[in-house]
Design a protein around this motif. Structure first.
Motif, mmCIF file in Angstrom:
data_model
loop_
_atom_site.group_PDB
_atom_site.id
_atom_site.type_symbol
_atom_site.label_atom_id
_atom_site.label_comp_id
_atom_site.label_asym_id
_atom_site.label_seq_id
_atom_site.Cartn_x
_atom_site.Cartn_y
_atom_site.Cartn_z
ATOM 1 N N GLY A 174 22.618 22.045 47.887
ATOM 2 C CA GLY A 174 21.815 21.499 46.886
ATOM 3 C C GLY A 174 22.233 22.330 45.598
ATOM 4 O O GLY A 174 22.100 21.418 44.530
ATOM 5 N N ALA A 175 22.531 23.387 45.464
ATOM 6 C CA ALA A 175 22.783 24.108 44.147
ATOM 7 C C ALA A 175 24.145 23.483 43.534
ATOM 8 O O ALA A 175 24.170 23.482 42.478
ATOM 9 N N LEU A 176 24.935 23.331 44.563
ATOM 10 C CA LEU A 176 26.161 22.945 44.135
ATOM 11 C C LEU A 176 26.263 21.330 43.565
ATOM 12 O O LEU A 176 26.730 20.926 42.807
ATOM 13 N N VAL A 177 25.256 20.445 44.174
ATOM 14 C CA VAL A 177 24.837 19.292 43.863
ATOM 15 C C VAL A 177 24.376 19.222 42.538
ATOM 16 O O VAL A 177 24.897 18.544 41.577
ATOM 17 N N GLY A 178 23.301 20.129 42.100
ATOM 18 C CA GLY A 178 22.614 20.122 40.975
ATOM 19 C C GLY A 178 23.532 20.567 39.776
ATOM 20 O O GLY A 178 23.675 20.310 38.666
#
Length: 127
Positions: free
Chosen positions: A70-74
């Motif tokens: 999720g952090a990488l997507v954001g």
């Protein structure tokens, strides 16, 4: 390789959702008389919704590694967004603004990823 594909899929899905929402907002401005003074707030909501949806595409309900994915997507969504905007506008964002936006994207994506990873997939039954 699987996680890289999931992150790319999530960021691209978030970008596609942003384009659809922005097209809808454009129509509202043109045909419904939506005031442009609200566009800054609406833009933030669009980013939020897009990162949440992109994280759903990347992590899925009950998925694994929700925090990191999720952090990488954001982060990737924000980098791509500012990159494309800079190409179109011909300007560079201020480093502090870009860093804050990337950090905010990472936080939203990470929180969504954790929440999604901890949901149970499938039908729930009473036990």
């Amino acid at each position: 390789m699987g996680r890289v594909f999931r992150v790319l899929r999530g960021a691209l899905a978030a970008g596609a959702i942003t384009l659809l929402l922005m097209a809808g907002i454009t129509l509202l401005v043109i045909y419904a008389g939506l005031r442009t003074t609200h566009l800054t707030a609406i833009n933030q909501v669009v980013k939020l919704v897009s990162i949440l949806a992109g994280t759903l595409f990347a992590v899925g309900v009950g998925g694994e590694k929700g925090l990191l994915t999720g952090a990488l997507v954001g982060m990737l969504y924000m980098l791509l967004g500012y990159g494309f905007y800079s190409l179109i506008d011909g300007s560079e964002p201020a480093a502090k603004v870009l860093a804050m936006e990337i950090a905010a994207g990472a936080l939203v994506g990470a929180a969504a990823g954790v929440a999604l990873a901890n949901l149970r997939g499938g039908r729930r039954t009473r036990g």
